[in-house]
Design a protein around this motif. Structure first.
Motif, PDB file in Angstrom:
ATOM      1  N   ILE A  33      14.660  -5.183  19.036  1.00  0.00           N
ATOM      2  CA  ILE A  33      14.728  -3.728  18.896  1.00  0.00           C
ATOM      3  C   ILE A  33      13.327  -3.174  18.674  1.00  0.00           C
ATOM      4  N   GLU A  34      13.166  -1.904  19.004  1.00  0.00           N
ATOM      5  CA  GLU A  34      11.903  -1.197  18.772  1.00  0.00           C
ATOM      6  C   GLU A  34      12.131  -0.161  17.689  1.00  0.00           C
ATOM      7  N   ILE A  35      11.264  -0.160  16.703  1.00  0.00           N
ATOM      8  CA  ILE A  35      11.323   0.854  15.653  1.00  0.00           C
ATOM      9  C   ILE A  35      10.158   1.804  15.903  1.00  0.00           C
ATOM     10  N   LYS A  36      10.491   3.043  16.277  1.00  0.00           N
ATOM     11  CA  LYS A  36       9.454   4.011  16.648  1.00  0.00           C
ATOM     12  C   LYS A  36       9.059   4.923  15.498  1.00  0.00           C
ATOM     13  N   GLU A  37       9.818   4.883  14.391  1.00  0.00           N
ATOM     14  CA  GLU A  37       9.488   5.725  13.241  1.00  0.00           C
ATOM     15  C   GLU A  37       8.472   4.996  12.358  1.00  0.00           C
ATOM     16  N   VAL A  38       7.205   5.054  12.768  1.00  0.00           N
ATOM     17  CA  VAL A  38       6.112   4.411  12.040  1.00  0.00           C
ATOM     18  C   VAL A  38       5.328   5.502  11.321  1.00  0.00           C
ATOM     19  N   LEU A  39       5.224   5.389   9.997  1.00  0.00           N
ATOM     20  CA  LEU A  39       4.582   6.417   9.187  1.00  0.00           C
ATOM     21  C   LEU A  39       3.104   6.140   8.931  1.00  0.00           C
ATOM     22  N   LEU A  40       2.712   4.854   8.917  1.00  0.00           N
ATOM     23  CA  LEU A  40       1.337   4.476   8.618  1.00  0.00           C
ATOM     24  C   LEU A  40       1.052   3.128   9.251  1.00  0.00           C
ATOM     25  N   VAL A  41      -0.180   2.962   9.760  1.00  0.00           N
ATOM     26  CA  VAL A  41      -0.609   1.690  10.330  1.00  0.00           C
ATOM     27  C   VAL A  41      -1.990   1.366   9.787  1.00  0.00           C
ATOM     28  N   SER A  42      -2.182   0.115   9.357  1.00  0.00           N
ATOM     29  CA  SER A  42      -3.482  -0.345   8.899  1.00  0.00           C
ATOM     30  C   SER A  42      -3.878  -1.556   9.719  1.00  0.00           C
ATOM     31  N   LYS A  43      -5.060  -1.473  10.340  1.00  0.00           N
ATOM     32  CA  LYS A  43      -5.550  -2.581  11.157  1.00  0.00           C
ATOM     33  C   LYS A  43      -7.024  -2.775  10.851  1.00  0.00           C
ATOM     34  N   GLU A  44      -7.364  -3.953  10.314  1.00  0.00           N
ATOM     35  CA  GLU A  44      -8.747  -4.311   9.989  1.00  0.00           C
ATOM     36  C   GLU A  44      -9.406  -3.268   9.088  1.00  0.00           C
ATOM     37  N   GLY A  45      -8.678  -2.800   8.088  1.00  0.00           N
ATOM     38  CA  GLY A  45      -9.224  -1.837   7.141  1.00  0.00           C
ATOM     39  C   GLY A  45      -9.178  -0.391   7.603  1.00  0.00           C
ATOM     40  N   GLU A  46      -8.855  -0.156   8.878  1.00  0.00           N
ATOM     41  CA  GLU A  46      -8.764   1.205   9.406  1.00  0.00           C
ATOM     42  C   GLU A  46      -7.325   1.683   9.270  1.00  0.00           C
ATOM     43  N   ILE A  47      -7.130   2.837   8.639  1.00  0.00           N
ATOM     44  CA  ILE A  47      -5.790   3.343   8.373  1.00  0.00           C
ATOM     45  C   ILE A  47      -5.515   4.569   9.238  1.00  0.00           C
ATOM     46  N   LYS A  48      -4.364   4.542   9.929  1.00  0.00           N
ATOM     47  CA  LYS A  48      -3.892   5.709  10.684  1.00  0.00           C
ATOM     48  C   LYS A  48      -2.660   6.233   9.965  1.00  0.00           C
ATOM     49  N   LEU A  49      -2.718   7.476   9.545  1.00  0.00           N
ATOM     50  CA  LEU A  49      -1.624   8.096   8.829  1.00  0.00           C
ATOM     51  C   LEU A  49      -0.959   9.116   9.734  1.00  0.00           C
ATOM     52  N   GLY A  50       0.361   9.062   9.838  1.00  0.00           N
ATOM     53  CA  GLY A  50       1.093   9.970  10.714  1.00  0.00           C
ATOM     54  C   GLY A  50       1.372  11.303  10.056  1.00  0.00           C
ATOM     55  N   ASN A  51       1.726  12.271  10.890  1.00  0.00           N
ATOM     56  CA  ASN A  51       2.051  13.600  10.380  1.00  0.00           C
ATOM     57  C   ASN A  51       3.267  14.136  11.126  1.00  0.00           C
ATOM     58  N   PRO A  52       4.494  13.716  10.902  1.00  0.00           N
ATOM     59  CA  PRO A  52       4.927  12.685   9.982  1.00  0.00           C
ATOM     60  C   PRO A  52       4.883  11.284  10.577  1.00  0.00           C
ATOM     61  N   LEU A  53       4.836  11.139  11.923  1.00  0.00           N
ATOM     62  CA  LEU A  53       4.845   9.817  12.555  1.00  0.00           C
ATOM     63  C   LEU A  53       3.527   9.562  13.258  1.00  0.00           C
ATOM     64  N   VAL A  54       3.146   8.285  13.358  1.00  0.00           N
ATOM     65  CA  VAL A  54       1.947   7.896  14.094  1.00  0.00           C
ATOM     66  C   VAL A  54       2.318   7.846  15.573  1.00  0.00           C
ATOM     67  N   GLU A  55       1.554   8.534  16.400  1.00  0.00           N
ATOM     68  CA  GLU A  55       1.849   8.616  17.834  1.00  0.00           C
ATOM     69  C   GLU A  55       1.474   7.308  18.547  1.00  0.00           C
ATOM     70  N   GLY A  56       2.340   6.863  19.451  1.00  0.00           N
ATOM     71  CA  GLY A  56       2.043   5.720  20.298  1.00  0.00           C
ATOM     72  C   GLY A  56       2.118   4.365  19.618  1.00  0.00           C
ATOM     73  N   VAL A  57       2.677   4.289  18.432  1.00  0.00           N
ATOM     74  CA  VAL A  57       2.796   3.014  17.719  1.00  0.00           C
ATOM     75  C   VAL A  57       4.276   2.692  17.551  1.00  0.00           C
TER      76      VAL A  57
END
Length: 102
Positions: A33-57
């Protein structure tokens, strides 16, 4: 690398290889299954915060099993009236294994 996802009205911090128990998901055991409701992603110390969801993740997970949670007892009583009511409830649970975060 980790992500914060939302499913079943709750939020979970996940990383690849984790097994999490969530409210029942309509999928068969072994399905992906794919979960498209991603609120925050952290990769190698870089944080992407969604408003409310992160686009394309999205988070890819596979269904490991379906089961029931622990029994919760609901007991109601009104003193001096002779009213007592005892009911039990077991929530349906799906165990997911996180494969990857895209």
């Amino acid at each position: 690398m980790f992500a914060v996802i939302k499913t079943g009205g709750k939020q979970y911090v996940v990383k690849p290889g984790d097994k999490i128990k969530v409210e029942k998901v309509e999928a068969n055991v072994g399905d992906t299954i794919e979960i498209k409701e991603v609120l925050l992603v952290s990769k190698e110390g870089e944080i992407k915060l969604g408003n409310p969801l992160v686009e394309g993740v999205k988070v890819i997970a596979s269904v490991v099993e379906h089961s029931k949670g622990p029994k919760v007892i609901v007991f109601k009583k009104k003193p001096k009236k002779g009213y007592k009511r005892k009911r039990g409830h077991r929530q349906l649970i799906t165990t997911l294994e996180i494969k990857e975060i895209l």
